[in-house]
Design a protein around this motif. Structure first.
Motif, short mmCIF file in Angstrom:
data_model
loop_
_atom_site.label_atom_id
_atom_site.label_comp_id
_atom_site.label_asym_id
_atom_site.label_seq_id
_atom_site.Cartn_x
_atom_site.Cartn_y
_atom_site.Cartn_z
N HIS A 140 0.81 -1.21 0.00
CA HIS A 140 0.00 0.00 0.00
C HIS A 140 0.85 1.27 0.00
CE1 HIS A 140 -3.43 -2.51 0.40
NE2 HIS A 140 -3.14 -2.92 1.62
N LEU A 141 2.09 1.16 0.44
CA LEU A 141 2.98 2.32 0.47
C LEU A 141 4.01 2.29 -0.65
CD1 LEU A 141 3.56 2.38 4.33
CD2 LEU A 141 2.20 4.00 3.01
N CYS A 142 3.86 1.37 -1.61
CA CYS A 142 4.88 1.24 -2.65
C CYS A 142 4.89 2.42 -3.61
CB CYS A 142 4.73 -0.08 -3.40
SG CYS A 142 3.29 -0.18 -4.47
N GLU A 143 3.75 3.12 -3.76
CA GLU A 143 3.75 4.29 -4.63
C GLU A 143 4.45 5.48 -3.99
OE1 GLU A 143 0.08 5.35 -6.55
OE2 GLU A 143 -0.54 3.25 -6.77
N GLU A 144 4.86 5.32 -2.75
CA GLU A 144 5.68 6.33 -2.07
C GLU A 144 7.09 5.84 -1.82
OE1 GLU A 144 3.21 8.34 1.21
OE2 GLU A 144 1.95 6.66 0.60
N THR A 145 7.42 4.64 -2.34
CA THR A 145 8.72 4.02 -2.13
C THR A 145 9.56 4.08 -3.40
OG1 THR A 145 7.74 2.48 -0.53
CG2 THR A 145 9.89 1.89 -1.44
N ARG A 146 10.79 4.52 -3.28
CA ARG A 146 11.71 4.53 -4.41
C ARG A 146 12.17 3.10 -4.71
NH1 ARG A 146 13.62 8.87 -1.23
NH2 ARG A 146 15.35 7.58 -0.47
N LYS A 147 12.45 2.83 -5.99
CA LYS A 147 12.87 1.50 -6.43
C LYS A 147 11.86 0.45 -5.97
CE LYS A 147 17.52 3.12 -5.30
NZ LYS A 147 18.76 2.83 -4.53
N ALA A 148 10.59 0.72 -6.22
CA ALA A 148 9.52 -0.07 -5.62
C ALA A 148 9.54 -1.53 -6.06
CB ALA A 148 8.16 0.56 -5.97
N VAL A 149 9.89 -1.82 -7.32
CA VAL A 149 9.84 -3.20 -7.79
C VAL A 149 10.84 -4.08 -7.05
CG1 VAL A 149 8.99 -2.62 -10.08
CG2 VAL A 149 11.45 -2.69 -9.66
N ARG A 150 11.84 -3.47 -6.44
CA ARG A 150 12.83 -4.24 -5.69
C ARG A 150 12.68 -4.06 -4.18
NH1 ARG A 150 18.89 -2.22 -5.51
NH2 ARG A 150 17.86 -0.90 -3.96
N ASP A 151 12.58 -2.80 -3.75
CA ASP A 151 12.63 -2.51 -2.32
C ASP A 151 11.33 -2.84 -1.59
OD1 ASP A 151 15.15 -1.72 -2.73
OD2 ASP A 151 14.86 0.41 -2.28
N ALA A 152 10.18 -2.68 -2.25
CA ALA A 152 8.92 -3.01 -1.59
C ALA A 152 8.82 -4.50 -1.25
CB ALA A 152 7.73 -2.55 -2.43
N PRO A 153 9.14 -5.42 -2.18
CA PRO A 153 9.12 -6.85 -1.81
C PRO A 153 10.12 -7.19 -0.72
CG PRO A 153 9.11 -6.60 -4.20
CD PRO A 153 9.37 -5.24 -3.63
N LEU A 154 11.31 -6.59 -0.77
CA LEU A 154 12.30 -6.85 0.27
C LEU A 154 11.83 -6.31 1.61
CD1 LEU A 154 15.66 -6.09 -1.60
CD2 LEU A 154 14.69 -8.31 -1.02
N GLY A 155 11.17 -5.15 1.59
CA GLY A 155 10.64 -4.59 2.83
C GLY A 155 9.59 -5.49 3.44
N LEU A 156 8.73 -6.06 2.61
CA LEU A 156 7.67 -6.95 3.09
C LEU A 156 8.26 -8.22 3.73
CD1 LEU A 156 4.43 -7.79 1.13
CD2 LEU A 156 5.72 -9.60 2.24
N LEU A 157 9.17 -8.87 3.03
CA LEU A 157 9.72 -10.13 3.53
C LEU A 157 10.58 -9.91 4.77
CD1 LEU A 157 10.83 -12.44 0.59
CD2 LEU A 157 9.23 -12.92 2.43
#
Length: 586
Positions: free
Chosen positions: A257-274
């Motif tokens: 839900h916060l990935c549109e505010e996250t830089r490098k979302a395709v990489r950092d959002a999944p890593l943040g979740l896990l």
């Protein structure tokens, strides 16, 4: 802005454009911020503290420790499957938009609608559970320490104050949220670790390992009544008892839900979740073991209105116990804060796509925040807490609703990706050959907990002890399915097709900023996005001649550009970007 930052900005906004959306929220969050948001919402100390009494009475120490390990393992599997989808589809909509993209075209809006409403219910229930739990902690701590007389009405009043504080922070200090994440990470790591170490060090005596890891206790029967281990079986009690663990490790979809505010979302959002799930699993296990080892009198702790406070005061004295309880309250407060933040972003995306009134999809120019969804989410969370005025098990019901609602919304897109693999175009983070087996396990576990958490946890079942989760889920299910077949199927398409004037202006700006060219191709056949930012030769976006200039410069569609389909209503002249570079004159 450094060249690398410009490139990543183009990558993030380009991928969002390929999915049919424009950048409306400020993209200022890093991997640490994304991890911190999910980690703060999970906040193991929150779930463990508020449901510790439930765990002691529904299976006891053995179910709490072994159950935590089992739940952590299955939750990591669910998180891995979600991270794989998030890497491919990085939008604030999260599960409901994933379901739309992965389902068959003719059924995609239906699955998006159902997933969205279960996710919405779960989001609201999570915020309610966290803040209502904090209100209970405050009330009970005051009652134990100075004779304060708690009541349901007073607890609701405290809940209202807590919700208002979260609303104010989300409205007026959006930029401050990024910095508050640092505080939350420190509190939920170093703070919780220091608390566990302090309790172990100060406890006069310690329980045996056998007590901590193998003691089974059934306290599900009311006074004078048999528990469910006798009326049904010990396995029934153990299955229902894992609610404490499963509810605690919940809310990690915040990274989506916060990935549109996250830089490098395709990489950092999944890593943040896990990483949020993994870190929470380790710290949570350490905290549970420390508290159980430090119990001095099991029966006294079990019957205490606040077992964790009893353990802390027995180990560290009244003053030390109260100080540590304040630390826990701070962790819970931060958990509720970021839960409302995630909640509002999900509603923002759902309103953008027409799932709830589109008027909620407004980004305030002054606050840079979706203020309407913040207020709407807080109001719904307060309304969901009102049944506590007449039921002693309302909080347990809220936690079950949150757990089932969210996990159902997690499971639907995972099942869609498993059933229709051709619709799943994997991103940089993928599970490879393990994807299908893990998705199968994830779906089976979600089905299991959905059934288990609808079962009654106390015997006999009365008006006061009834598990209202099936009722609440039935209401939402009837509304979601009924509304779809009655009217939503005639107009809900799964995502926004007709942008409001604000969206149109943002689409124009993105078209002026981005260049989609097919003459530069990577070795793997993917195009590279190029930025013509700063190369308009003095033309402003509002200049009527800018569009003509953009066509000659590559800012808009140009002959020879490769047209690709990105979904069901949009076409973009681009391809998934792997590499990015700035360009000057073309």
């Amino acid at each position: 802005m450094p060249s690398s930052e410009v490139n990543f900005k183009i990558q993030d906004e380009g991928r969002l454009a390929e999915l049919g959306y424009t950048q409306e929220l400020r993209r200022e969050w890093s991997l640490l911020h994304n991890f911190g948001a999910s980690f703060s919402i999970i906040s193991v100390v929150t779930g463990i503290t508020t449901l510790f009494a439930y765990g002691l009475n529904t299976g006891g120490p053995g179910v709490m420790t072994v159950g935590w390990i089992i739940v952590s393992m299955f939750t990591l599997i669910i998180g891995a499957c979600m991270a794989e989808i998030l890497s491919s589809i990085p939008t604030s909509g999260g599960p409901y938009f994933w379901a739309y993209m992965l389902a068959p075209q003719h059924n995609a809006p239906f699955f998006a609608w159902i997933t969205g409403w279960f996710n919405l219910l779960g989001q609201i229930a999570v915020t309610t559970g966290i803040d209502f739990g904090l209100a209970n902690l405050i009330s009970t701590t005051a009652q134990v320490s100075n004779g304060y007389h708690a009541s349901s009405g007073k607890t609701l009043g405290i809940l209202a104050v807590v919700l208002v504080s979260h609303v104010l922070i989300n409205l007026f200090s959006v930029r401050t949220l990024r910095y508050m994440i640092y505080t939350s990470i420190v509190l939920n790591t170093l703070g919780v670790s220091c608390l566990a170490i302090a309790v172990l060090a100060k406890a006069p005596t310690h329980q045996s390992a056998k007590f901590v890891f193998s003691t089974f206790y059934d306290g599900t029967g009311l006074p004078g009544q048999d528990g469910w281990s006798i009326r049904a079986s010990p396995a029934y009690v153990a299955a229902v008892g894992v609610l404490m663990s499963q509810y605690t490790i919940l809310g990690f979809d915040a990274s989506a839900h916060l990935c549109e505010e996250t830089r490098k979302a395709v990489r950092d959002a999944p890593l943040g979740l896990l990483s949020a799930i993994a870190g929470s699993s380790v710290i949570g296990f350490f905290l549970i073991v420390a508290l159980l080892f430090s119990i001095q009198d099991f029966q006294a702790v079990r019957t205490s209105p606040l077992p964790v406070l009893k353990i802390l005061m027995d180990a560290c004295g009244e003053g030390g116990g109260l100080v540590l309880m304040v630390l826990i309250m701070l962790c819970v407060w931060h958990c509720g804060l970021f839960s409302l933040t995630s909640n509002s972003r999900m509603m923002f995306a759902f309103a953008r796509d027409g799932g709830i009134p589109h008027r909620l999809h407004i980004i305030d120019r002054g606050f840079h925040s979706p203020i309407r969804t913040v207020l709407f989410g807080a109001g719904c969370s307060f309304l969901l807490a009102l049944p506590s005025l007449g039921s002693t098990v309302a909080f347990d019901g809220t936690t079950s609703i949150a757990t089932i609602g969210l996990y159902l919304s997690y499971g639907i897109p995972i099942a869609m990706g498993l059933a229709y693999p051709r619709n799943f175009k994997r991103g940089p983070f993928n599970l490879g050959s393990a994807s299908k087996p893990l998705a199968t396990v994830a779906c089976l576990w979600i089905a299991f907990i959905t059934i288990v958490f609808c079962l009654p946890a106390e015997n006999p079942v009365t008006q006061q002890t009834l598990n209202y989760t099936p009722v609440a889920l039935a209401v939402v299910g009837v509304f979601a399915f009924g509304s779809w077949f009655l009217w939503a199927r005639h107009w809900f398409t799964g995502r926004c097709r007709h942008h409001c004037r604000i969206c149109i202006r943002q689409l124009d700006f993105l078209g002026e900023e981005m260049v989609y060219r097919s003459d530069t191709v990577d070795s793997d056949g993917h195009q590279r996005l190029k930025s013509n930012e700063g190369t308009n030769d003095g033309f402003q976006p509002s200049d009527p001649d800018f569009r003509k200039r953009g066509e000659s410069r590559g800012g808009l569609k140009k002959a020879g550009d490769q047209k690709i389909s990105v979904g069901r209503e949009f076409e973009v002249y681009s391809a998934p970007a792997r590499e990015y570079e700035e360009v000057g004159e073309m």
